[in-house]
Each structure stands twice: as C-alpha cells, then as structure tokens.
Design a protein around this motif. Structure first.
Motif, PDB file in Angstrom:
ATOM      1  N   MET A  56       0.583  -1.189   0.108  1.00  0.00           N
ATOM      2  CA  MET A  56       0.203   0.071  -0.091  1.00  0.00           C
ATOM      3  C   MET A  56       1.176   1.024  -0.279  1.00  0.00           C
ATOM      4  O   MET A  56       2.176   1.327   0.790  1.00  0.00           O
ATOM      5  CB  MET A  56      -1.191  -0.263   1.538  1.00  0.00           C
ATOM      6  N   LYS A  57       0.335   2.123  -1.172  1.00  0.00           N
ATOM      7  CA  LYS A  57       1.276   3.297  -0.981  1.00  0.00           C
ATOM      8  C   LYS A  57       0.219   4.746  -0.065  1.00  0.00           C
ATOM      9  O   LYS A  57      -1.076   4.251  -1.116  1.00  0.00           O
ATOM     10  CB  LYS A  57       1.553   3.741  -2.548  1.00  0.00           C
ATOM     11  N   HIS A  58       1.044   5.608   0.536  1.00  0.00           N
ATOM     12  CA  HIS A  58       0.202   6.703   0.712  1.00  0.00           C
ATOM     13  C   HIS A  58       0.500   7.900   0.276  1.00  0.00           C
ATOM     14  O   HIS A  58       1.683   7.783   0.039  1.00  0.00           O
ATOM     15  CB  HIS A  58      -0.165   6.881   2.213  1.00  0.00           C
ATOM     16  N   GLU A  87       4.216   7.612   4.805  1.00  0.00           N
ATOM     17  CA  GLU A  87       4.788   6.426   4.842  1.00  0.00           C
ATOM     18  C   GLU A  87       3.351   5.782   6.187  1.00  0.00           C
ATOM     19  O   GLU A  87       3.882   6.799   7.208  1.00  0.00           O
ATOM     20  CB  GLU A  87       6.404   5.386   5.443  1.00  0.00           C
ATOM     21  N   MET A  88       3.116   4.982   6.493  1.00  0.00           N
ATOM     22  CA  MET A  88       2.269   4.704   7.949  1.00  0.00           C
ATOM     23  C   MET A  88       2.737   4.045   8.638  1.00  0.00           C
ATOM     24  O   MET A  88       3.572   2.969   7.973  1.00  0.00           O
ATOM     25  CB  MET A  88       0.763   3.599   6.747  1.00  0.00           C
ATOM     26  N   GLN A 106      -2.970   2.682  -9.061  1.00  0.00           N
ATOM     27  CA  GLN A 106      -2.423   4.684  -9.024  1.00  0.00           C
ATOM     28  C   GLN A 106      -2.060   4.577 -11.376  1.00  0.00           C
ATOM     29  O   GLN A 106      -3.265   5.271 -10.967  1.00  0.00           O
ATOM     30  CB  GLN A 106      -0.966   4.773  -8.370  1.00  0.00           C
ATOM     31  N   SER A 126      -4.738   6.589  -0.654  1.00  0.00           N
ATOM     32  CA  SER A 126      -3.686   5.253  -0.907  1.00  0.00           C
ATOM     33  C   SER A 126      -4.258   4.432  -1.509  1.00  0.00           C
ATOM     34  O   SER A 126      -5.652   4.870  -2.470  1.00  0.00           O
ATOM     35  CB  SER A 126      -4.701   4.335   0.342  1.00  0.00           C
ATOM     36  N   GLN A 180      -1.370   2.523  13.049  1.00  0.00           N
ATOM     37  CA  GLN A 180      -2.942   3.391  13.593  1.00  0.00           C
ATOM     38  C   GLN A 180      -3.730   2.405  14.222  1.00  0.00           C
ATOM     39  O   GLN A 180      -3.590   0.719  14.754  1.00  0.00           O
ATOM     40  CB  GLN A 180      -4.097   3.148  11.224  1.00  0.00           C
ATOM     41  N   GLY A 196      -8.360   4.839  -1.712  1.00  0.00           N
ATOM     42  CA  GLY A 196      -8.656   5.265  -0.756  1.00  0.00           C
ATOM     43  C   GLY A 196      -8.575   6.997  -0.722  1.00  0.00           C
ATOM     44  O   GLY A 196      -7.289   7.007  -1.004  1.00  0.00           O
ATOM     45  N   TYR A 197      -9.911   7.387  -0.245  1.00  0.00           N
ATOM     46  CA  TYR A 197      -8.959   9.196   0.098  1.00  0.00           C
ATOM     47  C   TYR A 197     -10.112   9.836   0.598  1.00  0.00           C
ATOM     48  O   TYR A 197     -11.489   9.498   0.435  1.00  0.00           O
ATOM     49  CB  TYR A 197      -9.321   9.651  -2.004  1.00  0.00           C
ATOM     50  N   LEU A 239      -5.263  12.756   1.730  1.00  0.00           N
ATOM     51  CA  LEU A 239      -5.347  11.195   2.262  1.00  0.00           C
ATOM     52  C   LEU A 239      -5.379  10.846   0.850  1.00  0.00           C
ATOM     53  O   LEU A 239      -6.388  10.377   1.023  1.00  0.00           O
ATOM     54  CB  LEU A 239      -5.018  11.491   3.328  1.00  0.00           C
TER      55      LEU A 239
END
Length: 104
Positions: A1-3, A98-99, A68, A61, A102, A44-45, A59
């Motif tokens: 997963m990229k953020h 980078e996460m 992407q 994801s 959470q 994710g947005y 934000l």
C-alpha cells in the motif's frame, strides 16, 4: 500500500459559493472512485481542511502500481487534478508518506 498527502491552499476566487462548489467537486471525485469497478477498494481518498483557513490536505492510498496507473488514466482524475491546480493557483504539493501504525 502506498500513501500520499496532497497539500494546497484554496486561492483563486475563494468565495463562499466557490468553496461550496469545490467541496461538491471533491464529492464527485470520491463518488467516481467508488463507482469505478477497477478502483473500488483499491484506492482510498480522504479530504480534510484546516478549520481556520483555506489549507486542504488530501490523503490518498493506493493498493498497488496498477491501481495508481488506472486512476491516473481516468478522465475524472484528469479533470479533478486540473481543478485542484486551478483552485490552488498552481501550488500543489504531493508528498509520499509512510504509514507507521493506526487504530483498528
């Protein structure tokens, strides 16, 4: 997963009506992602705004490179990106983040 975090300030024509129209545009973009069968659940947005001024924080994801690339190929993404540049006066910063952790 990229953020990613996208940051800008609403600059061009910041009136109550134009801000309301921008928020509707954001809603249309998010609905378009959710309605796209190739993107739903893979992108994710979230969009946040500083309560005290015109600074926005998006934000994003993405599950993988393919998600992407698929998003970037969509006309609704191209339109939304152009509108973001317009309302920000062309000053948009996109930062890979980078996460760390959470809540569940």
């Amino acid at each position: 997963m990229k953020h990613f975090m996208i940051e800008y300030e609403f600059k061009n024509g910041a009136t109550e009506d134009s801000i309301k129209a921008w928020h509707q545009e954001i809603g249309r973009f998010i609905k378009a992602i959710d309605a796209d069968p190739e993107l739903k659940g893979r992108i994710g947005y979230r969009v946040l705004k500083n309560r005290d001024d015109g600074h926005y924080f998006h934000l994003a994801s993405v599950a993988d490179e393919d998600a992407q690339k698929t998003l970037q190929s969509r006309d609704f993404f191209k339109h939304y990106s152009a509108m973001t540049r317009q309302v920000s006066g062309g000053e948009v910063t996109a930062t890979p983040i980078e996460m760390i952790d959470q809540t569940k």
